[in-house]
Design a protein around this motif. Structure first.
Motif, PDB file in Angstrom:
ATOM      1  N   ALA A  11       0.827  -1.202   0.000  1.00  0.00           N
ATOM      2  CA  ALA A  11       0.000   0.000   0.000  1.00  0.00           C
ATOM      3  C   ALA A  11       0.861   1.251   0.000  1.00  0.00           C
ATOM      4  N   ALA A  12       1.828   1.304   0.903  1.00  0.00           N
ATOM      5  CA  ALA A  12       2.688   2.481   0.987  1.00  0.00           C
ATOM      6  C   ALA A  12       3.540   2.633  -0.261  1.00  0.00           C
ATOM      7  N   GLY A  13       4.085   1.509  -0.762  1.00  0.00           N
ATOM      8  CA  GLY A  13       4.936   1.566  -1.942  1.00  0.00           C
ATOM      9  C   GLY A  13       4.195   2.029  -3.176  1.00  0.00           C
ATOM     10  N   LEU A  14       2.949   1.608  -3.323  1.00  0.00           N
ATOM     11  CA  LEU A  14       2.162   2.018  -4.488  1.00  0.00           C
ATOM     12  C   LEU A  14       1.890   3.524  -4.463  1.00  0.00           C
ATOM     13  N   VAL A  15       1.421   4.025  -3.326  1.00  0.00           N
ATOM     14  CA  VAL A  15       1.092   5.452  -3.228  1.00  0.00           C
ATOM     15  C   VAL A  15       2.342   6.313  -3.370  1.00  0.00           C
ATOM     16  N   VAL A  16       3.379   5.973  -2.621  1.00  0.00           N
ATOM     17  CA  VAL A  16       4.604   6.768  -2.669  1.00  0.00           C
ATOM     18  C   VAL A  16       5.300   6.618  -4.017  1.00  0.00           C
ATOM     19  N   GLY A  17       5.218   5.435  -4.612  1.00  0.00           N
ATOM     20  CA  GLY A  17       5.809   5.234  -5.937  1.00  0.00           C
ATOM     21  C   GLY A  17       5.203   6.156  -6.976  1.00  0.00           C
ATOM     22  N   LEU A  18       3.894   6.348  -6.919  1.00  0.00           N
ATOM     23  CA  LEU A  18       3.234   7.255  -7.861  1.00  0.00           C
ATOM     24  C   LEU A  18       3.646   8.706  -7.602  1.00  0.00           C
ATOM     25  N   LEU A  19       3.753   9.079  -6.320  1.00  0.00           N
ATOM     26  CA  LEU A  19       4.217  10.433  -5.999  1.00  0.00           C
ATOM     27  C   LEU A  19       5.661  10.636  -6.450  1.00  0.00           C
ATOM     28  N   ALA A  20       6.491   9.624  -6.236  1.00  0.00           N
ATOM     29  CA  ALA A  20       7.888   9.713  -6.660  1.00  0.00           C
ATOM     30  C   ALA A  20       7.997   9.809  -8.173  1.00  0.00           C
TER      31      ALA A  20
END
Length: 245
Positions: A11-20
């Motif tokens: 969950a965290a990786g998906l959201v932060v990955g898109l922001l990154a």
């Protein structure tokens, strides 16, 4: 516990990955595209780009590459999200191993800062982010140094922060040792892109990496706490309370 670790990191990786990805497309990708114009215009030898006498050449050939625009952005997003999920798994696993009580947003940020220190700051001291067209040492040697430096720095930080006093000196030694050994260097440093562009790229890439790690740590901490509350309906879960599965 394993389900919670996987859910939290995904969950965290998906959201932060898109922001990154958004940060990369705004701050990093334009610099890469500029450098590619210099690389294309640079003199080419029969074996690749001419980086100067003794420098390793890179033959990029006519292989497949994503087209500029939406296709390239999509591949950037895919690679960034996959890498961020992987880093999230390592962050949560390390946090639960070191601190069995689990993660909070605050402790997640701290682990994120440590992750950037190990994989971004320490490694960039020997191998700064490079634009296309830059001379470089042997790829395998650079990869070995990068992985060794990241692992040694992460272990050193853990010993300094959580180890017994007798082990803190070992932690410092682990952080310093890779820098003393030094990263492999090109025989004759050269770059097709201007030095100002290379410096801007290195700075922007490190800023994006730092923000990504901090956001990832905070998101993992939030997700960990949230999953703890959802898994225990009817009672107030303590922040970071471990979940038994």
């Amino acid at each position: 516990m394993l389900n919670r670790i996987l859910s939290c990191a995904l969950a965290a990786g998906l959201v932060v990955g898109l922001l990154a990805t958004a940060l990369q497309l705004v701050l990093v990708s334009p610099l890469i595209m500029k450098a590619e114009t210099y690389e294309t215009a640079a003199p080419v030898t029969p074996h690749g780009h001419d980086h100067g006498a003794g420098a390793e050449t890179h033959d990029h050939g006519d292989g497949w590459a994503p087209r500029d625009g939406a296709e390239r952005a999509a591949y950037t997003a895919l690679a960034t999200v996959a890498a961020t999920i992987g880093f999230g798994l390592m962050l949560v696993a390390a946090a639960t191993l070191i601190a069995p009580q689990g993660l909070t947003v605050r402790s997640g940020v701290a682990f994120g800062v440590a992750g950037f220190a190990a994989t971004g700051l320490a490694t960039s001291l020997g191998l700064a982010p490079e634009l296309p067209g830059a001379a470089a040492a042997d790829l395998l040697g650079r990869q070995i140094w990068w992985v060794t430096t990241a692992a040694a720095t992460a272990a050193g930080i853990a010993l300094i922060a959580y180890g017994r006093p007798a082990l803190k000196a070992l932690g410092v030694a682990l952080v310093v040792a890779p820098q003393v050994v030094g990263a492999p260097e090109a025989a004759a440093p050269a770059s097709a892109a201007p030095a100002e562009l290379a410096a801007a790229f290195a700075a922007h890439a490190l800023v994006v990496q730092a923000l990504t790690w901090v956001m990832l740590g905070a998101a993992c901490g939030y997700a960990w706490e949230r999953l703890g509350r959802v898994s225990a309906p009817g009672r107030t879960a303590e922040a970071g309370a471990p979940l038994t599965i």
